[in-house]
Design an enzyme around this catalytic site. Structure first.
Site, PDB file in Angstrom:
ATOM      1  N   LYS A   1      83.537 -15.966  39.970  1.00 56.06           N
ATOM      2  CA  LYS A   1      82.460 -15.005  40.031  1.00 56.06           C
ATOM      3  C   LYS A   1      82.948 -13.764  40.790  1.00 56.06           C
ATOM      4  O   LYS A   1      83.941 -13.892  41.515  1.00 56.06           O
ATOM      5  CB  LYS A   1      81.241 -15.603  40.719  1.00 56.06           C
ATOM      6  CG  LYS A   1      81.500 -16.021  42.176  1.00 56.06           C
ATOM      7  CD  LYS A   1      80.242 -16.449  42.824  1.00 56.06           C
ATOM      8  CE  LYS A   1      79.552 -15.280  43.482  1.00 56.06           C
ATOM      9  NZ  LYS A   1      80.107 -14.934  44.793  1.00 56.06           N
TER      10      LYS A   1
ATOM     11  N   HIS B   1      82.390 -22.307  43.710  1.00 55.08           N
ATOM     12  CA  HIS B   1      83.052 -23.200  44.678  1.00 55.08           C
ATOM     13  C   HIS B   1      82.049 -24.096  45.415  1.00 55.08           C
ATOM     14  O   HIS B   1      82.430 -25.112  45.987  1.00 55.08           O
ATOM     15  CB  HIS B   1      83.949 -22.426  45.646  1.00 55.08           C
ATOM     16  CG  HIS B   1      83.225 -21.684  46.716  1.00 55.08           C
ATOM     17  ND1 HIS B   1      82.649 -20.467  46.517  1.00 55.08           N
ATOM     18  CD2 HIS B   1      82.974 -21.993  48.011  1.00 55.08           C
ATOM     19  CE1 HIS B   1      82.081 -20.058  47.633  1.00 55.08           C
ATOM     20  NE2 HIS B   1      82.265 -20.967  48.570  1.00 55.08           N
TER      21      HIS B   1
ATOM     22  N   GLU C   1      74.747 -17.316  56.609  1.00 53.61           N
ATOM     23  CA  GLU C   1      76.091 -16.965  57.080  1.00 53.61           C
ATOM     24  C   GLU C   1      75.974 -16.116  58.338  1.00 53.61           C
ATOM     25  O   GLU C   1      75.006 -15.355  58.479  1.00 53.61           O
ATOM     26  CB  GLU C   1      76.827 -16.162  56.016  1.00 53.61           C
ATOM     27  CG  GLU C   1      77.035 -16.915  54.718  1.00 53.61           C
ATOM     28  CD  GLU C   1      77.905 -16.109  53.772  1.00 53.61           C
ATOM     29  OE1 GLU C   1      79.132 -16.218  53.869  1.00 53.61           O
ATOM     30  OE2 GLU C   1      77.345 -15.364  52.956  1.00 53.61           O
TER      31      GLU C   1
ATOM     32  N   HIS D   1      75.406 -19.703  43.410  1.00 50.42           N
ATOM     33  CA  HIS D   1      75.437 -20.861  44.313  1.00 50.42           C
ATOM     34  C   HIS D   1      74.055 -21.517  44.492  1.00 50.42           C
ATOM     35  O   HIS D   1      73.905 -22.726  44.358  1.00 50.42           O
ATOM     36  CB  HIS D   1      75.957 -20.472  45.698  1.00 50.42           C
ATOM     37  CG  HIS D   1      77.311 -19.816  45.675  1.00 50.42           C
ATOM     38  ND1 HIS D   1      78.316 -20.219  44.835  1.00 50.42           N
ATOM     39  CD2 HIS D   1      77.825 -18.789  46.395  1.00 50.42           C
ATOM     40  CE1 HIS D   1      79.389 -19.466  45.047  1.00 50.42           C
ATOM     41  NE2 HIS D   1      79.116 -18.587  45.983  1.00 50.42           N
TER      42      HIS D   1
ATOM     43  N   LYS E   1      73.387 -12.729  55.140  1.00 51.41           N
ATOM     44  CA  LYS E   1      74.561 -12.478  55.989  1.00 51.41           C
ATOM     45  C   LYS E   1      74.057 -12.161  57.395  1.00 51.41           C
ATOM     46  O   LYS E   1      72.919 -11.755  57.582  1.00 51.41           O
ATOM     47  CB  LYS E   1      75.340 -11.263  55.469  1.00 51.41           C
ATOM     48  CG  LYS E   1      75.860 -11.448  54.042  1.00 51.41           C
ATOM     49  CD  LYS E   1      77.347 -11.644  54.033  1.00 51.41           C
ATOM     50  CE  LYS E   1      77.899 -11.794  52.633  1.00 51.41           C
ATOM     51  NZ  LYS E   1      78.874 -12.866  52.518  1.00 51.41           N
TER      52      LYS E   1
HETATM   53  C1  BG6 Z   1      81.102 -16.299  48.024  1.00 53.75           C
HETATM   54  C2  BG6 Z   1      80.384 -15.005  48.299  1.00 53.75           C
HETATM   55  O1  BG6 Z   1      80.882 -16.715  46.699  1.00 53.75           O
HETATM   56  O2  BG6 Z   1      80.624 -17.303  48.905  1.00 53.75           O
HETATM   57  C3  BG6 Z   1      80.565 -14.597  49.742  1.00 53.75           C
HETATM   58  O3  BG6 Z   1      80.904 -14.007  47.437  1.00 53.75           O
HETATM   59  C4  BG6 Z   1      80.162 -15.699  50.669  1.00 53.75           C
HETATM   60  O4  BG6 Z   1      79.835 -13.416  50.036  1.00 53.75           O
HETATM   61  C5  BG6 Z   1      80.842 -17.008  50.276  1.00 53.75           C
HETATM   62  O5  BG6 Z   1      80.538 -15.343  51.996  1.00 53.75           O
HETATM   63  C6  BG6 Z   1      80.274 -18.165  51.081  1.00 53.75           C
HETATM   64  O6  BG6 Z   1      81.038 -19.305  50.835  1.00 53.75           O
HETATM   65  P1  BG6 Z   1      81.141 -20.461  51.934  1.00 53.75           P
HETATM   66  O7  BG6 Z   1      81.818 -21.589  51.224  1.00 53.75           O
HETATM   67  O8  BG6 Z   1      81.933 -19.891  53.066  1.00 53.75           O
HETATM   68  O9  BG6 Z   1      79.735 -20.767  52.327  1.00 53.75           O
END
Ligand code: BG6
Length: 487
Positions: free
Chosen positions: A145, A175, A213, A237, A336
């Site tokens: 993505k 992911h 986050e 996600h 964020k």
């Molecule tokens: C990514 C986003 O797909 O996922 C990011 O583009 C985000 O902005 C990240 O920080 C978060 O992934 P994780 O696994 O660290 O929660």
């Protein structure tokens, strides 16, 4: 399983490759996942000097692996697989012929083409792979993505790739689906009759899914400001997690059936349009504040270096219009620079149907709750009501049955990218997104983004380091509910 594979990472020296892909491949090396003659090609434009690039990758691994994970012997073994290719993806004359000759030294093995490059280059990369006859029946293409900015652009990207690869060879990564607890969510739902019988609107009051986050936009401000939290996190996600919570039990746990069931959930998501966007969505942007240790947390606009109305926080009240979930709100939330980093699914059960306890005991009754924690630690917690032990006065108290995966299975936090890369090499697309899912997810997200662009929802501000704008609390509060912040 040990595989003979040639992995090509387009954008091999870029941020995604150094941060996520190479550490994941290094960990796979530790587990002896590759045969001796497997190779990893990292394309870059310009200087492909082996010594210099090798030092850059080594430095990247030392930075992005967990402390103690880097090991000189393993690095020596891993480093031998790495090949650097100076390639201008756009220009078929520049480097492609030599690259094709090198790759064709092994024609029979699995080929994994990972496009860690901007989506605007996906089409041309696939075209040139086909024109240089590098696409074999055992070839797979992995894409990251953002798959587009909206439904139309995602469709255009998917069509470009589909001109050269069949859908069965296209692996679209999310992911979050590689995270260990997500696997465990499937195990929890489909291998415990206890839960499957309780998994519907008769017993469940609401579901909340949070990905909070603490980081700001980091080095990706340019990309992020065009995307915002809805496109960056919710469309992919959060909706994928919602699908796994809400889907019907698949007839078999294989790619086709899992993806079909997820698609049905996406189709049943109630559209949020026009005025409903104001009522059911909240968008926010962080402003500067003091952090917990007195440090200065900058505003989004400061980090970006210019004014912006892009949302860094989203909360949505969603509904799934089907038999199982009628009337159950799904609250989604991501942001964020929030107070704590955590990702969690909370399933809130309904209260008992008849109160046998009299007041004041009846007042301490709380409905059961299941917390499925994805990060930072991974675990499952089920809160039950019990009688207080050794209490001076009799009373009821919520107590948790806690399953902490790290402690129970004595393992370190999993690597979602490793899991997904290995699945792609093994040809298992179960945890990858089908094109139809991408389309459907955009069909739901697009009207929200469009209504926001037309000013349907104000942009609320929130203090960096907080739980987001106050208005987000009103979403569950309107139904008599509240957000659960942390375990
Ligand atoms: C990514 C986003 O797909 O996922 C990011 O583009 C985000 O902005 C990240 O920080 C978060 O992934 P994780 O696994 O660290 O929660």
């Amino acid at each position: 399983m040990t595989q003979e594979v040639d992995i090509v990472i387009f954008g091999g020296m870029g941020d995604l490759s150094l941060r996520k892909l190479l550490p994941a491949l290094y960990r796979s090396e530790l587990e002896h996942r590759f045969s001796d003659n497997s190779r990893i090609f990292l394309t870059c434009q310009g200087d492909a000097d082996r010594g210099r690039r090798q030092r850059q990758v080594e430095q990247g691994l030392k930075t992005y692996l967990l402390s103690g994970e880097f090991n000189e012997d393993l690095w020596t073994r891993f480093a031998e697989r790495l090949h650097y290719v100076d390639l201008d993806i756009n220009d078929l004359q520049a480097g492609w012929t030599q690259f094709a000759e090198r790759l064709d030294q092994h024609r029979a093995c699995v080929r994994l083409f990972y496009l860690a490059i901007p989506p605007s280059l996906f089409g041309v990369a696939c075209k040139h792979l086909a024109e240089t006859q590098l696409v074999t029946p055992e070839s797979r293409v992995v894409v990251e993505k953002p798959l587009g900015y909206d439904g139309a652009s995602a469709n255009a990207i998917n069509t470009e790739i589909a001109a050269f690869f069949p859908e069965s060879s296209i692996y679209r990564i999310d992911h979050y689906l590689g995270k260990e607890t997500v696997q465990n969510l499937l195990a929890l739902r489909f291998s415990n009759s206890l839960f499957e019988h309780l998994w519907d609107s008769k017993t469940i009051a609401h579901v909340q899914i949070t990905i909070a986050e603490t980081v700001g936009v980091e080095a990706r401000a340019g990309f992020y400001d065009k995307a915002g939290a809805l496109r960056d996190m919710v469309q992919n996600h959060l909706l994928q997690l919602l699908c796994l919570v809400a889907m019907e039990p698949p007839h078999k746990l294989d790619a086709e059936n899992i993806r079909d069931e997820k698609l049905k959930v996406l189709k049943a998501l109630r559209p949020i349009t026009g005025d409903q966007v104001t009522a059911f969505t909240v968008r926010g942007q962080y402003v500067a504040a003091e952090g917990p240790a007195g440090e200065h947390l900058p505003s989004y606009v400061d980090e970006l270096g210019q004014g912006s109305t892009t949302e860094t926080f989203v909360a949505i009240r969603a509904h799934i219009d089907n038999w199982r979930w009628a009337g159950v709100p799904f609250y989604l939330r991501t942001g964020k620079r929030m107070k704590e980093r955590f990702a969690e699914i909370v399933v809130q059960f309904k209260p008992v149907s008849h109160a046998v306890y009299d007041s004041p005991l009846a007042n301490s009754l709380e409905p059961n709750r299941l917390n499925i924690r994805l990060q930072p630690e991974e675990g499952i917690k089920l809160t039950l009501m019990t009688n207080k032990f050794n209490a001076e006065r009799e009373g009821l108290k919520p107590v948790a049955l806690n399953l902490n995966f790290a402690e129970t299975f004595n393992y370190k936090a999993g690597d979602a990218y490793k899991r997904l890369l290995i699945d792609a090499i093994d040809g298992n697309p179960s945890l990858f997104i089908h094109r139809r899912e991408v389309d459907r997810a955009w069909q739901w997200a697009d009207p929200i983004a469009e209504a926001w662009a037309r000013g349907y929802s104000p942009l609320h501000i929130y203090r960096a380091g907080s739980w987001g704008p106050r208005a987000a609390d009103d979403l569950p509060a309107a139904d008599g509910n509240r957000w659960f912040q942390a375990l």
